[in-house]
Every structure is written in C-alpha cells, then in structure tokens.
Design a protein around this motif. Sequence first.
Motif, PDB file in Angstrom:
ATOM      1  N   ALA A 393       0.829  -1.215   0.000  1.00 37.41           N
ATOM      2  CA  ALA A 393       0.000   0.000   0.000  1.00 37.41           C
ATOM      3  C   ALA A 393       0.863   1.264   0.000  1.00 37.41           C
ATOM      4  O   ALA A 393       0.538   2.251  -0.670  1.00 37.41           O
ATOM      5  CB  ALA A 393      -0.915  -0.003   1.228  1.00 37.41           C
ATOM      6  N   ALA A 394       1.973   1.238   0.737  1.00 34.30           N
ATOM      7  CA  ALA A 394       2.853   2.411   0.761  1.00 34.30           C
ATOM      8  C   ALA A 394       3.430   2.688  -0.623  1.00 34.30           C
ATOM      9  O   ALA A 394       3.529   3.850  -1.058  1.00 34.30           O
ATOM     10  CB  ALA A 394       3.976   2.187   1.776  1.00 34.30           C
ATOM     11  N   ILE A 395       3.809   1.636  -1.327  1.00 30.91           N
ATOM     12  CA  ILE A 395       4.358   1.801  -2.680  1.00 30.91           C
ATOM     13  C   ILE A 395       3.283   2.317  -3.635  1.00 30.91           C
ATOM     14  O   ILE A 395       3.507   3.246  -4.421  1.00 30.91           O
ATOM     15  CB  ILE A 395       4.923   0.452  -3.182  1.00 30.91           C
ATOM     16  N   ARG A 396       2.109   1.730  -3.533  1.00 29.62           N
ATOM     17  CA  ARG A 396       1.038   2.117  -4.452  1.00 29.62           C
ATOM     18  C   ARG A 396       0.593   3.557  -4.221  1.00 29.62           C
ATOM     19  O   ARG A 396       0.316   4.300  -5.185  1.00 29.62           O
ATOM     20  CB  ARG A 396      -0.154   1.177  -4.270  1.00 29.62           C
ATOM     21  N   HIS A 405       0.009  15.291   0.474  1.00 30.03           N
ATOM     22  CA  HIS A 405       0.658  15.884   1.646  1.00 30.03           C
ATOM     23  C   HIS A 405       1.137  14.787   2.583  1.00 30.03           C
ATOM     24  O   HIS A 405       0.329  14.012   3.096  1.00 30.03           O
ATOM     25  CB  HIS A 405      -0.332  16.800   2.367  1.00 30.03           C
ATOM     26  N   ARG A 406       2.458  14.704   2.794  1.00 34.32           N
ATOM     27  CA  ARG A 406       3.051  13.690   3.663  1.00 34.32           C
ATOM     28  C   ARG A 406       3.946  14.375   4.698  1.00 34.32           C
ATOM     29  O   ARG A 406       5.122  14.659   4.424  1.00 34.32           O
ATOM     30  CB  ARG A 406       3.882  12.692   2.851  1.00 34.32           C
ATOM     31  N   PRO A 407       3.417  14.662   5.890  1.00 37.04           N
ATOM     32  CA  PRO A 407       4.262  15.276   6.925  1.00 37.04           C
ATOM     33  C   PRO A 407       5.507  14.446   7.236  1.00 37.04           C
ATOM     34  O   PRO A 407       6.529  14.977   7.646  1.00 37.04           O
ATOM     35  CB  PRO A 407       3.326  15.360   8.130  1.00 37.04           C
ATOM     36  N   TYR A 408       5.405  13.124   7.060  1.00 36.51           N
ATOM     37  CA  TYR A 408       6.586  12.267   7.214  1.00 36.51           C
ATOM     38  C   TYR A 408       6.762  11.437   5.955  1.00 36.51           C
ATOM     39  O   TYR A 408       5.816  10.795   5.489  1.00 36.51           O
ATOM     40  CB  TYR A 408       6.462  11.332   8.415  1.00 36.51           C
ATOM     41  N   GLU A 409       7.983  11.449   5.383  1.00 39.08           N
ATOM     42  CA  GLU A 409       8.317  10.617   4.234  1.00 39.08           C
ATOM     43  C   GLU A 409       9.475   9.709   4.611  1.00 39.08           C
ATOM     44  O   GLU A 409      10.489  10.168   5.137  1.00 39.08           O
ATOM     45  CB  GLU A 409       8.698  11.472   3.023  1.00 39.08           C
ATOM     46  N   MET A 410       9.339   8.408   4.331  1.00 33.08           N
ATOM     47  CA  MET A 410      10.390   7.451   4.692  1.00 33.08           C
ATOM     48  C   MET A 410      11.636   7.723   3.862  1.00 33.08           C
ATOM     49  O   MET A 410      11.543   8.091   2.684  1.00 33.08           O
ATOM     50  CB  MET A 410       9.898   6.025   4.483  1.00 33.08           C
ATOM     51  N   PRO A 411      12.818   7.534   4.442  1.00 33.23           N
ATOM     52  CA  PRO A 411      14.057   7.710   3.676  1.00 33.23           C
ATOM     53  C   PRO A 411      14.340   6.503   2.780  1.00 33.23           C
ATOM     54  O   PRO A 411      13.820   5.416   3.019  1.00 33.23           O
ATOM     55  CB  PRO A 411      15.121   7.842   4.776  1.00 33.23           C
ATOM     56  N   PHE A 412      15.124   6.732   1.726  1.00 36.50           N
ATOM     57  CA  PHE A 412      15.607   5.676   0.833  1.00 36.50           C
ATOM     58  C   PHE A 412      14.487   4.896   0.147  1.00 36.50           C
ATOM     59  O   PHE A 412      14.622   3.719  -0.149  1.00 36.50           O
ATOM     60  CB  PHE A 412      16.515   4.694   1.592  1.00 36.50           C
ATOM     61  N   TYR A 413      13.325   5.562  -0.065  1.00 34.35           N
ATOM     62  CA  TYR A 413      12.233   4.907  -0.787  1.00 34.35           C
ATOM     63  C   TYR A 413      12.717   4.539  -2.190  1.00 34.35           C
ATOM     64  O   TYR A 413      13.429   5.323  -2.807  1.00 34.35           O
ATOM     65  CB  TYR A 413      11.028   5.850  -0.873  1.00 34.35           C
TER      66      TYR A 413
END
Length: 484
Positions: A393-396, A405-413
């Motif tokens: 789901a995160a990838i999609r 709007h993403r207040p937090y974005e994971m690193p190294f996606y």
Amino acid sequence: MSGEQTRSPEAELGLLDATMIGMGAMIGAGIFVLTGLAAEIAGPAAIVVFALNGVVTAFTGLSYAELASSIPKSGGGYAFVREIFDDLSSFIMGWMLWFAYMIAGALYALGFAPNFLELLHVYGVVRPPEEVGALALPVVDAAVPTGFLLAFAAVFGLVALNAVSTAASGSAETVFTIIKVAILLVFVAFGLASPMFSGAEFQPLFPEGSGAAAVLPAMGLTFIAFEGYDLITTVTEEVENPRENIPKAIFASLAVTVVVYLAVVAVAVGTLGASGLAEAGEAGIAEAATSFMPTGLPIIQNGGALVVFGAVFSTLTALNAVVIASSRVAFSMGREGQLLPSFGQIHHRYGTPFVAILASAVVMLGSVALPTQSAGNMSSLFFLLSFVIVNVAAIRLRRERPNMHRPYEMPFYPAPPLIGIALNLVLTGVLVEYLLRTDPLALGLSAGWILLGGAAYLTLNRLRAEPDSGPAAAEAEMTTETED
C-alpha cells in the motif's frame, strides 16, 4: 442500534498515551512467554532472533509512519489499505487484522492466567499453579480449569473498561506500561551486576546441528511480539495531532521495545543459560530473576515474585491494548460499510465503539479455550500477511498520489517497503512450513476464518445490492459524515 450515532471518536490521547499503547502490546506476554520458546529453538541466538525481528519490524514501521501521517484515520493497516485498494482487498486486510488482534488477546489472557496464579502462590493464597485444580460450577454439574476462568475474567474486565471509556483505558495502559518497564529495568540491573552473568553462556551462539538456520522459525513464532506499531494507528483519530504524533509514537515505541527485549534476553541467557531458559518455558524470566535477585525483601519477598508481578502487569497491558485495537479495526470496517453499520457507530453516552468492542470480545472470549501456542501461531501468521499488504500500500500510494501531503516521508524509498515485503514473506513461508509439521490446528482455524470472511463479504455485498436496504442506506449516511 438505538442511542448510538455515527460521529467520530474524540482525540483524548496524547503522544505519551499513543507510545504506551504500542509499548504495552510489544512489551507484553511476548517477553515472558516467547523468550523461553525462542531459546528452545535457537539457543543463545534467541537474542539474535529478537534483534532481527526488530529489524524486520523497522522496515514495515517506516511504511506505517508514512501512511499514518498521510491518512490520519483510525483502523491501522486496514484504514490505509481501504484508502488505496479496492473493496475486496481492503476487506481481506481488515478481516485478517481484526482476527490477528482478537487471537492475540486470547494469547495474552492465557499468559496472564498462570502468572496470576503464580503471584497468588508466592503470597500463600493458593497452592503451586500446577496443583490448582478446576473449579466446580454451582449451576451446572461441571468443572472448569481455573486458568481458563482467569483468562476469561481478564478479557471480560478489560472489555468492560474499554466499552465505557476510551480515556480510562488509555490512561490504564500508560500506568501499566510504566510499571512493567520499571520492573524489567530492575531485572536487567541486578542481572548485569550478578556474578552469575557470564559471556560464556553465549558460546556457541547457534545450536549444534541446525546452526544459524534455527533463527528463522524462531523469528516466525515470536514475530507477534513486535506488532504494536500497527496498534498505535488503530486509534489515530483518538490521538491529538495524529499526523505528527503517530509517526513519533511508532518510532519511540519500537526503539524502546527493541532495547528492552535485547537487554532482558541478554540477562536471561547470560545468567540462566539458553538450556535453562528453554526448560523453564513461560517461567524462564522469573526463574532467572529468582536465581540472582535478592531474597527476604519486604512485601515482594524475592526477585522471582517481582518479575511475576511484572508478568501479570505485562499480560494485562498487552491484553488491554489489543482489546482497543481489535475493536477499532472492526469499527473502521463498519464505518466503511464492510461490516454491519452498527459496528461503525459510537455510543452516545460512553463515546466508544460499543458494538465493535462487544463483537471483538465474543471471539476473544471463545479463543481463550485454544492452546497458548496455537493462539500465538495464528496471530503471528495473520500479522505477517497483513504487513505485506501494508508495504504494498505504501508503494502504491506513492505511485498514484505522488503529490499527496506527507508530513513524514520514509528515507531511501522504495527500498524499505520492498525489503519489508520480502522479509515478511520469508517469515510467512517459514512459519507455515513449521505449522504444517507441528500445529495443524492453527492452520485449520486460520483457513476457517478466511472462509468465514468470504461468506460474510458475499452476504454483506448482497445486502448492499438490494434497493433501499438498511445497510446500504446506513453506509451512504456514514460516507457523507466521514467526508465532512
């Protein structure tokens, strides 16, 4: 149901409460019940088992943090999948997650019962737990095992607490978690200072014969110990400023939990030895404490009693946490029209998802009749499968809504979710193979729950397809209210 409304829950929980809900589940029965099991399979490498489970959990935790900041809705992984995938996929996700939490509740209740009996025994209230017999029921000519009655009573009491007050249950979770972490820190401090602690207990690290491969099945069986971060997201709408507080709570609870697990397992193996820990089973941590902590203490009497006291608190907090989580998943499914509309209603007086809590309690109360290991196996299996879907789901969501709007974005996606998918699938495969050999009951009941879900999905779809049906009308009403 009369007297109930479709309004949203109130945000009554702060960052500390949210963090403690996650820690309450993760530092629960697992650290007491599962440590001995991990040592039995992996030897001193039990510490590697929990470290690697922490690593696996961290990859999926990054996906959870990003999704929670983007989609601040209660329901945990189900809410994310519902937002991104089609109706059937999201129903399957919710159905699995709901079951995983209910069965986890049974596991924690089953872990609570023997520890509570042991605590009563320490103070001379009852005989040793293995000598406590069944209790005769006054109305019917039958006797019920005392452990079953205690597990049943624990579930019933915490369900009642959650049914009447979200704030009360959240505060109870915070207090319980602080107490048990303090007890475990005392255990670790005495263990490290004890002359019994020896690094030689970790040599060889892996068991002879199976070697490092023994780590994998032990990881699958103990994975349930780290499911708490999903639990935090099940109460998103009850947390203040969830877009910022939920990711913070996920990372804080994960970090503290992994450190506590590694410290406790290191002390237990270093003092009691892996073989002694495995032989002690559910009482392994308590036996280790009894061996090196002082005796003749006022009130608590000895170190073993202190740890048993902590085990009682731990299993209760974990149980309370999953009562909250299971009911919120069911509430979200009801609000989205994927269960009966009454599941998605908030009680007009108590402000809680009353029907969702009662429905979760029915399955949880029935499940306390299961063997402890089967409950743990089923819960781990469904959590692993659910976490695979959440990473997808995160990838999609990134692909379909790159400007969201993403207040937090994971690193190294996209590395974290891809690694999370691969690791969870590997553990799922290892666990299924292990269950085929050792626990067909768990596999059979798991398959039965999936089939029941298929029947429920088809039935609800048929009801919704009927013109002017009650569920369809109620769903339309709920959708309008949610958009507001």
